[in-house]
Motif scaffolding. Structure first.
Motif, PDB file in Angstrom:
ATOM      1  N   ALA A 107       0.812  -1.214   0.000  1.00 54.49           N
ATOM      2  CA  ALA A 107       0.000   0.000   0.000  1.00 54.49           C
ATOM      3  C   ALA A 107       0.850   1.271   0.000  1.00 54.49           C
ATOM      4  N   ALA A 108       2.131   1.152   0.291  1.00 55.79           N
ATOM      5  CA  ALA A 108       2.992   2.332   0.381  1.00 55.79           C
ATOM      6  C   ALA A 108       3.288   2.901  -1.004  1.00 55.79           C
ATOM      7  N   PRO A 109       3.079   4.218  -1.183  1.00 55.83           N
ATOM      8  CA  PRO A 109       3.457   4.825  -2.462  1.00 55.83           C
ATOM      9  C   PRO A 109       4.981   4.831  -2.589  1.00 55.83           C
ATOM     10  N   CYS A 110       5.490   4.180  -3.623  1.00 45.85           N
ATOM     11  CA  CYS A 110       6.935   4.016  -3.748  1.00 45.85           C
ATOM     12  C   CYS A 110       7.543   4.777  -4.921  1.00 45.85           C
ATOM     13  N   SER A 111       6.742   5.512  -5.676  1.00 44.56           N
ATOM     14  CA  SER A 111       7.285   6.314  -6.765  1.00 44.56           C
ATOM     15  C   SER A 111       6.347   7.477  -7.058  1.00 44.56           C
ATOM     16  N   GLY A 112       6.823   8.379  -7.873  1.00 47.54           N
ATOM     17  CA  GLY A 112       5.991   9.496  -8.272  1.00 47.54           C
ATOM     18  C   GLY A 112       6.506  10.854  -7.827  1.00 47.54           C
ATOM     19  N   HIS A 113       7.647  10.904  -7.152  1.00 51.61           N
ATOM     20  CA  HIS A 113       8.236  12.170  -6.721  1.00 51.61           C
ATOM     21  C   HIS A 113       7.205  13.034  -5.993  1.00 51.61           C
ATOM     22  N   GLN A 114       6.680  12.519  -4.892  1.00 52.20           N
ATOM     23  CA  GLN A 114       5.645  13.266  -4.201  1.00 52.20           C
ATOM     24  C   GLN A 114       5.776  13.213  -2.695  1.00 52.20           C
ATOM     25  N   LEU A 115       5.311  14.291  -2.060  1.00 52.76           N
ATOM     26  CA  LEU A 115       5.154  14.294  -0.616  1.00 52.76           C
ATOM     27  C   LEU A 115       3.897  13.495  -0.316  1.00 52.76           C
ATOM     28  N   LEU A 116       3.897  12.809   0.813  1.00 53.58           N
ATOM     29  CA  LEU A 116       2.774  11.942   1.150  1.00 53.58           C
ATOM     30  C   LEU A 116       1.904  12.566   2.244  1.00 53.58           C
ATOM     31  N   PRO A 149      17.322   6.310  -6.114  1.00 47.58           N
ATOM     32  CA  PRO A 149      16.478   7.071  -5.209  1.00 47.58           C
ATOM     33  C   PRO A 149      17.161   7.172  -3.848  1.00 47.58           C
ATOM     34  N   VAL A 150      17.126   8.355  -3.259  1.00 46.00           N
ATOM     35  CA  VAL A 150      17.708   8.547  -1.926  1.00 46.00           C
ATOM     36  C   VAL A 150      16.537   8.587  -0.959  1.00 46.00           C
ATOM     37  N   ASP A 151      16.345   7.522  -0.246  1.00 49.67           N
ATOM     38  CA  ASP A 151      15.183   7.319   0.615  1.00 49.67           C
ATOM     39  C   ASP A 151      15.432   7.933   1.999  1.00 49.67           C
ATOM     40  N   VAL A 152      15.283   9.268   2.122  1.00 49.08           N
ATOM     41  CA  VAL A 152      15.579   9.953   3.376  1.00 49.08           C
ATOM     42  C   VAL A 152      14.345  10.104   4.251  1.00 49.08           C
ATOM     43  N   SER A 153      13.235  10.508   3.652  1.00 45.23           N
ATOM     44  CA  SER A 153      12.047  10.849   4.429  1.00 45.23           C
ATOM     45  C   SER A 153      10.913   9.858   4.193  1.00 45.23           C
ATOM     46  N   LEU A 154      10.267   9.435   5.264  1.00 46.31           N
ATOM     47  CA  LEU A 154       9.097   8.574   5.139  1.00 46.31           C
ATOM     48  C   LEU A 154       7.856   9.380   4.768  1.00 46.31           C
ATOM     49  N   ASN A 155       7.990  10.707   4.750  1.00 42.33           N
ATOM     50  CA  ASN A 155       6.886  11.581   4.355  1.00 42.33           C
ATOM     51  C   ASN A 155       6.879  11.848   2.851  1.00 42.33           C
ATOM     52  N   ALA A 156       7.717  11.126   2.113  1.00 43.22           N
ATOM     53  CA  ALA A 156       7.808  11.290   0.660  1.00 43.22           C
ATOM     54  C   ALA A 156       8.085   9.936   0.027  1.00 43.22           C
ATOM     55  N   THR A 157       7.807   9.854  -1.261  1.00 37.93           N
ATOM     56  CA  THR A 157       8.173   8.640  -1.983  1.00 37.93           C
ATOM     57  C   THR A 157       9.706   8.557  -1.998  1.00 37.93           C
ATOM     58  N   PRO A 158      10.276   7.351  -2.056  1.00 32.44           N
ATOM     59  CA  PRO A 158      11.736   7.234  -1.975  1.00 32.44           C
ATOM     60  C   PRO A 158      12.475   7.861  -3.148  1.00 32.44           C
ATOM     61  N   ASP A 159      11.773   8.157  -4.252  1.00 33.11           N
ATOM     62  CA  ASP A 159      12.414   8.762  -5.411  1.00 33.11           C
ATOM     63  C   ASP A 159      12.334  10.295  -5.386  1.00 33.11           C
ATOM     64  N   MET A 160      12.034  10.866  -4.229  1.00 40.60           N
ATOM     65  CA  MET A 160      11.884  12.318  -4.108  1.00 40.60           C
ATOM     66  C   MET A 160      13.217  13.048  -4.282  1.00 40.60           C
ATOM     67  N   GLU A 161      14.308  12.359  -4.011  1.00 41.46           N
ATOM     68  CA  GLU A 161      15.644  12.926  -4.212  1.00 41.46           C
ATOM     69  C   GLU A 161      16.533  11.848  -4.822  1.00 41.46           C
ATOM     70  N   SER A 162      17.589  12.286  -5.510  1.00 40.76           N
ATOM     71  CA  SER A 162      18.398  11.343  -6.280  1.00 40.76           C
ATOM     72  C   SER A 162      19.881  11.415  -5.966  1.00 40.76           C
ATOM     73  N   ARG A 163      20.556  10.338  -6.301  1.00 40.56           N
ATOM     74  CA  ARG A 163      22.009  10.255  -6.320  1.00 40.56           C
ATOM     75  C   ARG A 163      22.380   9.671  -7.674  1.00 40.56           C
ATOM     76  N   VAL A 164      23.360  10.271  -8.333  1.00 41.72           N
ATOM     77  CA  VAL A 164      23.824   9.782  -9.628  1.00 41.72           C
ATOM     78  C   VAL A 164      25.173   9.111  -9.417  1.00 41.72           C
ATOM     79  N   VAL A 165      25.278   7.867  -9.850  1.00 42.16           N
ATOM     80  CA  VAL A 165      26.503   7.093  -9.701  1.00 42.16           C
ATOM     81  C   VAL A 165      26.988   6.688 -11.092  1.00 42.16           C
ATOM     82  N   ILE A 166      28.255   6.951 -11.357  1.00 39.58           N
ATOM     83  CA  ILE A 166      28.865   6.600 -12.642  1.00 39.58           C
ATOM     84  C   ILE A 166      29.812   5.431 -12.411  1.00 39.58           C
TER      85      ILE A 166
END
Length: 187
Positions: free
Chosen positions: A10-19, A49-66
Protein backbone atom coordinates in the motif's frame (compact mmCIF):
# COMPACT_ATOMS: atom_id res chain seq x y z
CA UNK A 1 8.82 -5.89 14.11
CA UNK A 2 7.96 -7.20 10.67
CA UNK A 3 5.16 -5.51 8.81
CA UNK A 4 2.58 -7.52 6.91
CA UNK A 5 3.08 -7.65 3.12
CA UNK A 6 -0.06 -5.53 2.63
CA UNK A 7 1.59 -2.63 4.48
CA UNK A 8 4.42 -2.61 1.96
CA UNK A 9 2.13 -2.99 -1.04
CA UNK A 10 0.00 0.00 0.00
CA UNK A 11 2.99 2.33 0.38
CA UNK A 12 3.46 4.83 -2.46
CA UNK A 13 6.94 4.02 -3.75
CA UNK A 14 7.28 6.31 -6.76
CA UNK A 15 5.99 9.50 -8.27
CA UNK A 16 8.24 12.17 -6.72
CA UNK A 17 5.64 13.27 -4.20
CA UNK A 18 5.15 14.29 -0.62
CA UNK A 19 2.77 11.94 1.15
CA UNK A 20 -0.29 12.90 3.23
CA UNK A 21 0.91 10.53 5.96
CA UNK A 22 4.26 8.80 6.51
CA UNK A 23 4.77 5.46 4.82
CA UNK A 24 5.87 2.46 6.85
CA UNK A 25 9.50 2.17 7.94
CA UNK A 26 11.20 -0.32 5.60
CA UNK A 27 8.61 0.10 2.87
CA UNK A 28 9.55 0.38 -0.81
CA UNK A 29 12.47 -2.05 -0.65
CA UNK A 30 12.11 -3.00 -4.32
CA UNK A 31 12.52 0.45 -5.88
CA UNK A 32 14.87 0.07 -8.82
CA UNK A 33 17.43 2.64 -9.95
CA UNK A 34 17.28 4.19 -13.39
CA UNK A 35 20.12 2.74 -15.44
CA UNK A 36 21.60 4.47 -18.48
CA UNK A 37 24.30 2.65 -20.46
CA UNK A 38 26.45 4.81 -22.71
CA UNK A 39 26.03 4.08 -26.45
CA UNK A 40 29.46 2.40 -26.51
CA UNK A 41 28.48 0.31 -23.43
CA UNK A 42 31.70 1.29 -21.58
CA UNK A 43 30.10 3.48 -18.90
CA UNK A 44 26.88 3.16 -16.92
CA UNK A 45 25.07 5.95 -15.11
CA UNK A 46 22.65 4.95 -12.37
CA UNK A 47 20.06 7.27 -10.88
CA UNK A 48 19.38 5.99 -7.39
CA UNK A 49 16.48 7.07 -5.21
CA UNK A 50 17.71 8.55 -1.93
CA UNK A 51 15.18 7.32 0.62
CA UNK A 52 15.58 9.95 3.38
CA UNK A 53 12.05 10.85 4.43
CA UNK A 54 9.10 8.57 5.14
CA UNK A 55 6.89 11.58 4.35
CA UNK A 56 7.81 11.29 0.66
CA UNK A 57 8.17 8.64 -1.98
CA UNK A 58 11.74 7.23 -1.98
CA UNK A 59 12.41 8.76 -5.41
CA UNK A 60 11.88 12.32 -4.11
CA UNK A 61 15.64 12.93 -4.21
CA UNK A 62 18.40 11.34 -6.28
CA UNK A 63 22.01 10.26 -6.32
CA UNK A 64 23.82 9.78 -9.63
CA UNK A 65 26.50 7.09 -9.70
CA UNK A 66 28.86 6.60 -12.64
CA UNK A 67 30.45 3.16 -13.09
CA UNK A 68 32.58 1.40 -15.64
CA UNK A 69 30.96 -1.51 -17.46
CA UNK A 70 33.11 -3.77 -15.25
CA UNK A 71 31.34 -2.34 -12.18
CA UNK A 72 34.01 -0.03 -10.75
CA UNK A 73 32.55 3.15 -9.28
CA UNK A 74 34.14 6.13 -11.03
CA UNK A 75 32.34 8.94 -9.19
CA UNK A 76 28.97 9.95 -7.79
CA UNK A 77 26.94 13.02 -6.90
CA UNK A 78 24.26 13.15 -4.20
CA UNK A 79 21.33 15.58 -4.48
CA UNK A 80 19.60 14.67 -1.23
CA UNK A 81 18.91 16.98 1.68
CA UNK A 82 19.03 16.15 5.40
CA UNK A 83 15.22 16.23 5.74
CA UNK A 84 14.48 14.61 2.41
CA UNK A 85 12.43 17.48 0.93
CA UNK A 86 14.91 20.23 -0.02
CA UNK A 87 17.10 18.48 -2.58
CA UNK A 88 16.62 17.45 -6.20
CA UNK A 89 15.59 14.45 -8.22
CA UNK A 90 16.60 13.57 -11.77
CA UNK A 91 13.88 14.51 -14.23
CA UNK A 92 15.44 13.65 -17.63
CA UNK A 93 18.72 11.95 -18.48
CA UNK A 94 20.61 10.81 -21.57
CA UNK A 95 24.06 10.17 -22.99
CA UNK A 96 25.64 12.11 -25.82
CA UNK A 97 25.82 10.04 -29.04
CA UNK A 98 29.63 9.78 -28.73
CA UNK A 99 29.38 8.34 -25.16
CA UNK A 100 31.52 11.14 -23.73
CA UNK A 101 28.89 13.03 -21.71
CA UNK A 102 25.99 12.03 -19.46
CA UNK A 103 23.49 14.88 -19.13
CA UNK A 104 20.56 15.13 -16.72
CA UNK A 105 18.07 17.76 -15.63
CA UNK A 106 16.91 18.10 -12.05
CA UNK A 107 13.69 19.17 -10.37
CA UNK A 108 13.42 20.57 -6.87
CA UNK A 109 12.02 18.21 -4.26
CA UNK A 110 10.66 21.31 -2.52
CA UNK A 111 11.72 24.43 -0.73
CA UNK A 112 13.70 26.25 -3.44
CA UNK A 113 13.54 27.61 -7.01
CA UNK A 114 10.64 25.56 -8.42
CA UNK A 115 10.98 27.50 -11.70
CA UNK A 116 14.59 26.43 -12.22
CA UNK A 117 15.63 23.05 -13.59
CA UNK A 118 19.36 22.66 -12.96
CA UNK A 119 21.15 20.59 -15.58
CA UNK A 120 24.36 18.70 -14.80
CA UNK A 121 26.87 17.19 -17.18
CA UNK A 122 29.29 14.35 -16.46
CA UNK A 123 32.44 14.15 -18.62
CA UNK A 124 33.90 10.67 -19.13
CA UNK A 125 37.31 12.07 -20.13
CA UNK A 126 37.58 14.33 -17.08
CA UNK A 127 35.62 12.02 -14.75
CA UNK A 128 33.82 15.00 -13.25
CA UNK A 129 30.44 16.68 -13.03
CA UNK A 130 29.80 20.29 -14.01
CA UNK A 131 26.79 22.54 -13.85
CA UNK A 132 25.41 23.45 -17.27
CA UNK A 133 24.62 26.88 -15.83
CA UNK A 134 28.38 27.43 -15.39
CA UNK A 135 28.77 26.68 -19.10
CA UNK A 136 26.30 29.43 -20.04
CA UNK A 137 27.70 32.26 -17.90
CA UNK A 138 25.65 31.46 -14.80
CA UNK A 139 22.25 31.71 -16.47
CA UNK A 140 19.63 29.28 -15.13
CA UNK A 141 17.93 26.62 -17.19
CA UNK A 142 14.18 27.17 -17.08
CA UNK A 143 12.99 23.85 -18.49
CA UNK A 144 13.82 20.25 -17.70
CA UNK A 145 13.81 19.44 -21.40
CA UNK A 146 17.04 19.41 -23.42
CA UNK A 147 18.37 17.79 -26.56
CA UNK A 148 21.74 16.38 -27.55
CA UNK A 149 23.00 15.99 -31.10
CA UNK A 150 26.11 14.30 -32.45
CA UNK A 151 28.74 14.23 -31.38
CA UNK A 152 28.10 16.18 -28.13
CA UNK A 153 26.21 19.40 -28.79
CA UNK A 154 23.47 20.23 -26.29
CA UNK A 155 20.54 22.62 -26.46
CA UNK A 156 18.54 23.79 -23.42
CA UNK A 157 16.39 26.80 -22.52
CA UNK A 158 17.30 29.84 -20.46
CA UNK A 159 15.58 33.15 -19.96
CA UNK A 160 15.92 35.95 -22.49
CA UNK A 161 16.05 38.60 -19.75
CA UNK A 162 16.91 37.85 -16.09
CA UNK A 163 13.74 37.13 -14.16
CA UNK A 164 11.50 36.76 -17.25
CA UNK A 165 10.38 33.14 -17.02
CA UNK A 166 7.86 33.46 -19.85
CA UNK A 167 10.37 34.49 -22.52
CA UNK A 168 12.66 31.48 -22.98
CA UNK A 169 15.47 31.24 -25.49
CA UNK A 170 17.44 28.19 -26.60
CA UNK A 171 21.14 28.04 -25.85
CA UNK A 172 23.41 25.59 -27.67
CA UNK A 173 26.73 24.39 -26.25
CA UNK A 174 29.46 22.08 -27.48
CA UNK A 175 30.03 20.16 -24.24
CA UNK A 176 33.69 19.33 -24.85
CA UNK A 177 34.59 22.97 -25.55
CA UNK A 178 32.52 24.13 -22.56
CA UNK A 179 34.21 21.66 -20.19
CA UNK A 180 37.63 22.78 -21.38
CA UNK A 181 36.77 26.42 -20.55
CA UNK A 182 35.66 25.69 -16.99
CA UNK A 183 38.11 26.36 -14.16
CA UNK A 184 39.60 23.25 -12.57
CA UNK A 185 37.43 21.84 -9.77
CA UNK A 186 38.36 22.88 -6.25
CA UNK A 187 39.78 20.09 -4.17
Amino acid sequence: MLLPPAAFAAAPCSGHQLLPKPRAQGSCQNVKPGTFASPDKKTIASVLPVDVSLNATPDMESRVVIRSSAGATLTSKDYSSPGGANGYYVLNAKWSPDSQFFVYSMMSSGGHSPWSFPIWVYSVKKNQFASFSDMINGSPTVSGQFSISAPHSMTASTWKQPGDLDDKVPVNVDLETAFDKLPPPSK
